[in-house]
Scaffold this motif. Structure first.
Motif, PDB file in Angstrom:
ATOM      1  N   UNK A 175       0.840  -1.201   0.000  1.00 37.74           N
ATOM      2  CA  UNK A 175       0.000   0.000   0.000  1.00 37.74           C
ATOM      3  C   UNK A 175       0.875   1.252   0.000  1.00 37.74           C
ATOM      4  N   UNK A 176       0.579   2.192  -0.889  1.00 35.72           N
ATOM      5  CA  UNK A 176       1.299   3.472  -0.898  1.00 35.72           C
ATOM      6  C   UNK A 176       0.458   4.549  -1.558  1.00 35.72           C
ATOM      7  N   UNK A 177       0.743   5.782  -1.229  1.00 30.58           N
ATOM      8  CA  UNK A 177       0.071   6.931  -1.836  1.00 30.58           C
ATOM      9  C   UNK A 177      -0.873   7.678  -0.916  1.00 30.58           C
ATOM     10  N   UNK A 178      -1.021   7.171   0.297  1.00 25.39           N
ATOM     11  CA  UNK A 178      -2.026   7.768   1.193  1.00 25.39           C
ATOM     12  C   UNK A 178      -1.739   9.242   1.493  1.00 25.39           C
ATOM     13  N   UNK A 179      -0.477   9.578   1.670  1.00 23.55           N
ATOM     14  CA  UNK A 179      -0.148  10.976   1.978  1.00 23.55           C
ATOM     15  C   UNK A 179      -0.673  11.908   0.893  1.00 23.55           C
ATOM     16  N   UNK A 193      -4.644  15.807  -1.188  1.00 23.60           N
ATOM     17  CA  UNK A 193      -5.678  16.138  -2.165  1.00 23.60           C
ATOM     18  C   UNK A 193      -6.997  16.458  -1.464  1.00 23.60           C
ATOM     19  N   UNK A 194      -7.380  15.614  -0.519  1.00 21.98           N
ATOM     20  CA  UNK A 194      -8.674  15.810   0.141  1.00 21.98           C
ATOM     21  C   UNK A 194      -8.650  17.067   1.006  1.00 21.98           C
ATOM     22  N   UNK A 195      -7.516  17.356   1.600  1.00 23.22           N
ATOM     23  CA  UNK A 195      -7.399  18.584   2.404  1.00 23.22           C
ATOM     24  C   UNK A 195      -7.492  19.837   1.543  1.00 23.22           C
ATOM     25  N   UNK A 196      -7.203  19.695   0.272  1.00 19.81           N
ATOM     26  CA  UNK A 196      -7.164  20.875  -0.601  1.00 19.81           C
ATOM     27  C   UNK A 196      -8.281  20.920  -1.633  1.00 19.81           C
ATOM     28  N   UNK A 197      -9.276  20.059  -1.466  1.00 14.79           N
ATOM     29  CA  UNK A 197     -10.361  20.015  -2.448  1.00 14.79           C
ATOM     30  C   UNK A 197     -11.104  21.336  -2.478  1.00 14.79           C
ATOM     31  N   UNK A 236       0.308  11.555   9.889  1.00 17.26           N
ATOM     32  CA  UNK A 236       1.127  10.894   8.875  1.00 17.26           C
ATOM     33  C   UNK A 236       2.481  10.496   9.446  1.00 17.26           C
ATOM     34  N   UNK A 237       2.855   9.240   9.289  1.00 19.18           N
ATOM     35  CA  UNK A 237       4.201   8.861   9.731  1.00 19.18           C
ATOM     36  C   UNK A 237       5.252   9.496   8.817  1.00 19.18           C
TER      37      UNK A 237
END
Lengths: 478, 478
Positions: free
Chosen positions: A52-56, A61-65, A431-432
């Motif tokens: 799994x990767x890309x969550x950050x 993206x969601x924070x800046x919609x 976020x880690x």
């Protein structure tokens, strides 16, 4: 102006998401709560697991919609959107809940890796960006992990920017490669932006700029004595490159009080050349000088040349990693799994004549069961979200397609994989650091049995359904 | 802050370009004029030609090259860069000359498609961005052109954003697909940004949101009567989807005074289903209703289903186009071809044991020779830059490897392919509109013989060297 536009990726969506969202808005489904699952069906390269990767980047993206006046104006020119809908977009406020499996976790087909819960008009608009971001980075992290494992502990550097599919392919690909286990990248901007360590020495053009290879080497050694890696294949590796490198080490590096860092071979037969070069370096008193190889490598070639006794200490891997050349698509999909009616969750299912394409209905959780004795992962179980797996009691898992195949587990630990990322539009996930994600990935891959780690024909890891979920699905299929 | 960083891609380069540039700076090569060629060696998918694309983004990049304080600070932390070099970057002023083959032009292995002339310290820094931009977009434009040709005049839409390798993969990929001949894209941001027409109707989730498929169709038809394309494969194409679509057309679309736009089939056997659906639509009085197909398509599948008589009017092509899945790498390279000494051009050559990897030395031009009678392209000839090809006289071309193969041309037109893009750092090229690039591409592909257009085992188009260039190369090889 152009650059301002590029910053805001809110409009990076399939146009049908807009026509559908407008439709939901007009049909009275605006506030209808929906559940969408992202999951994938096939592991790239026929491997045993994906990473799994890309969550950050999904979180960013969601924070800046948001939709700019220009976006709204663009949509208005299409003459199909309701003005109230456009006004809704103009004042868009993200309100969804999101759960996801943390980056670096091994993931398997069929299990939800991202779940979005929220108003239909919003959840639908996230489809493309969630898919594209997770699909891309999981693809590259998975490939990177395969290549890193093939190198058996030798460092692997990501060298592929020039062959990446666009700037993001290079920048985010370097990030994903690092999660999968690469030591660093050649890409400077990924270092500056994500702290993926960047390294690099010289191209053939450096050598060609000087009258002779020796002069090129010596000039470089004077400038960078503490980390001097010389590219030895511009003219002839064994007749020219390695002898000139040795001379440079003797005449520049050692007198300056340093040791040579390495030589790099970028063409020819790596096995043959590295064995010969190793001997020449050893004989010259530089057994500590590393040999770096970097010519169209991937996990198969690395495995093979190491089996043949190649004396390579680290690898630079380019196009076959940054594009995941052997399988450049990670096929994650985003499917409606439930809606809410009067606060009650109504599961939804997508039927298909292809049994494997039938979705798992309802709002779900994914559990990973670890054997307490070995620490190894035994199976994943997809449950309804509010189910519990009681570790203190024997737990029966069974194959959802062949239910006579079952197994009772005792002495295990059950870990929920999906964690809450957004709560009513607000990010609640810390976020880690990227380095920690990389370490976590390595540790979690270490919980998989060797049989699952195999490159070809790996053992199929169990992803089972809990009895309540299985029964719900059977009932809906009827 | 993060977004600001992403805007400036100046640091998107391999770290070695920085160590080399710093080296040139320190070794007195700062102002040494160099010539670098970008060229490629192999056509993807074993095709007969590739399509040049990405130049607009290269120009944007070069127009915006600058290093922020943050970039400089980042580099300073590496403790290997000369302060004067960092100062040079801080005050960076682009001074190179650039020539390139215009976007949309068919291009062939071995010929320079971009030439950079400028100070070593600058030309070296452009390597990664030029390669990555042209490699990516040429890859996708080439693939798009193959798929569009397979569709034999039927429109092809680019549908792959969700499987693209990062946001740029989607956005710029849609741009490149359009150049190659696609009619449009599903990607809304590419429409807003590049005027690539975006289209899209509904996903399966739209159908699932309603109690029945018919209600979902009718609601959509009420909203979008003038362009109503219904997705008919959520439950069962022939038993449910098409009958419900016909009912919707009869009960909603026709009464509103419109004609149905189409149905879309996204799963199952496209040949079988489209033939059956076509008959059902015809029998229902909708012979003008189009059938759109969109399930894991590429040029091979499109060719095959059309050969089998599939009744498809247009295609939506996803992951296999946007990643060029069958060959996701376009292997362009960037090689030193000459330096200037006292204003004189000194050609450089890179020798390799692999004969095909030996570079063409010197500052060059590429000419395309067209037969005046047929209008077809006969051959490309790489010449030294100041050579002329006199169309009024017979011109002899010969195979540079097998020089006994030669041919004398008369009645031909010779066109220079490389045009000036930057002059001493200033852009002097007027970018065509994207639509004009697309038309130009179609027209230029039309000048290739059918034998070159073949998908498999095409005729190898001639790329010859002029006699002066061939002689220079032979001399240098000695």
């Amino acid at each position: 102006m152009k650059d301002e536009k590029r910053n805001n990726l809110s409009m990076l969506m399939d146009f049908y998401e807009l026509t559908m969202a407008n439709g939901y808005f007009c049909c009275g489904f605006k506030d209808k709560i929906t559940y969408f699952d992202m999951f994938f069906r096939k592991i790239p390269d026929n491997g045993g697991f994906a990473i799994m990767a890309g969550l950050e980047q999904v979180i960013d993206h969601l924070n800046n919609l948001s939709f700019s006046d220009e976006d709204i104006e663009y949509l208005r020119t299409k003459k199909i959107f309701n003005e109230e809908f456009l006004n809704y977009l103009k004042n868009f406020k993200f309100e969804c809940d999101v759960w996801a499996i943390p980056e670096g976790t091994p993931i398997f087909p069929g299990e939800p890796i991202v779940i979005v819960r929220g108003p239909a008009v919003q959840a639908q608009l996230l489809e493309t960006m969630i898919l594209l971001t997770i699909n891309h980075q999981s693809l590259i992290a998975t490939k990177s992990n395969r290549i890193v494992r093939a190198a058996q502990g030798r460092p692997v550097m990501e060298f592929g920017s020039r062959r990446a599919q666009g700037p993001d392919g290079a920048i985010l690909g370097a990030r994903a490669s690092y999660i999968g286990g690469c030591t660093g990248t050649a890409c400077a901007i990924s270092d500056r932006e994500f702290d993926v360590p960047a390294l690099g020495t010289m191209a053939h053009s450096w050598i060609q700029m000087f009258p002779t290879e020796l002069e090129a080497f010596k000039c470089y050694a004077e400038l960078y004595p503490s980390n001097c890696v010389l590219l030895v294949d511009t003219y002839n590796v064994l007749k020219s490159g390695v002898p000139n490198a040795i001379r440079t080490f003797n005449e520049v590096i050692v007198p300056k009080g340093f040791r040579p860092a390495g030589i790099r071979i970028d063409s020819g037969d790596i096995t043959y050349l590295s064995i010969k070069a190793r001997k020449m370096l050893d004989d010259a008193g530089f057994p500590d000088c590393k040999i770096v190889a970097s010519n169209s490598l991937d996990e198969y070639i690395i495995r093979d040349i190491l089996m043949q006794g190649a004396k390579v200490d680290s690898f630079g891997v380019g196009e076959r990693l940054i594009t995941s050349r052997s399988e450049p698509v990670f096929g994650g999909v985003y499917k409606l799994s439930a809606v809410e009616e009067n606060g009650k969750i109504i599961p939804k299912i997508k039927i298909s004549e292809n049994v494997e394409k039938i979705t798992n209905p309802g709002f779900k959780q994914v559990w990973r069961l670890f054997d307490n004795e070995s620490g190894k992962a035994i199976a994943d179980v997809i449950t309804l979200y509010n189910e519990n797996i009681d570790e203190t009691r024997p737990y029966e898992i069974f194959d959802p397609e062949h239910i006579w195949k079952h197994k009772t587990l005792t002495n295990f630990t059950a870990k929920k994989l999906l964690v809450r990322i957004f709560e009513r539009g607000k990010c609640v996930y810390k976020l880690p650091k990227l380095k920690d994600i990389r370490n976590y990935c390595k540790e979690q891959v270490g919980t998989l049995w060797d049989e699952v780690l195999r490159f070809e024909n790996p053992h199929k890891y169990y992803v089972d359904l809990s009895r309540p979920l299985w029964e719900l699905k059977q009932e809906m299929l009827k």
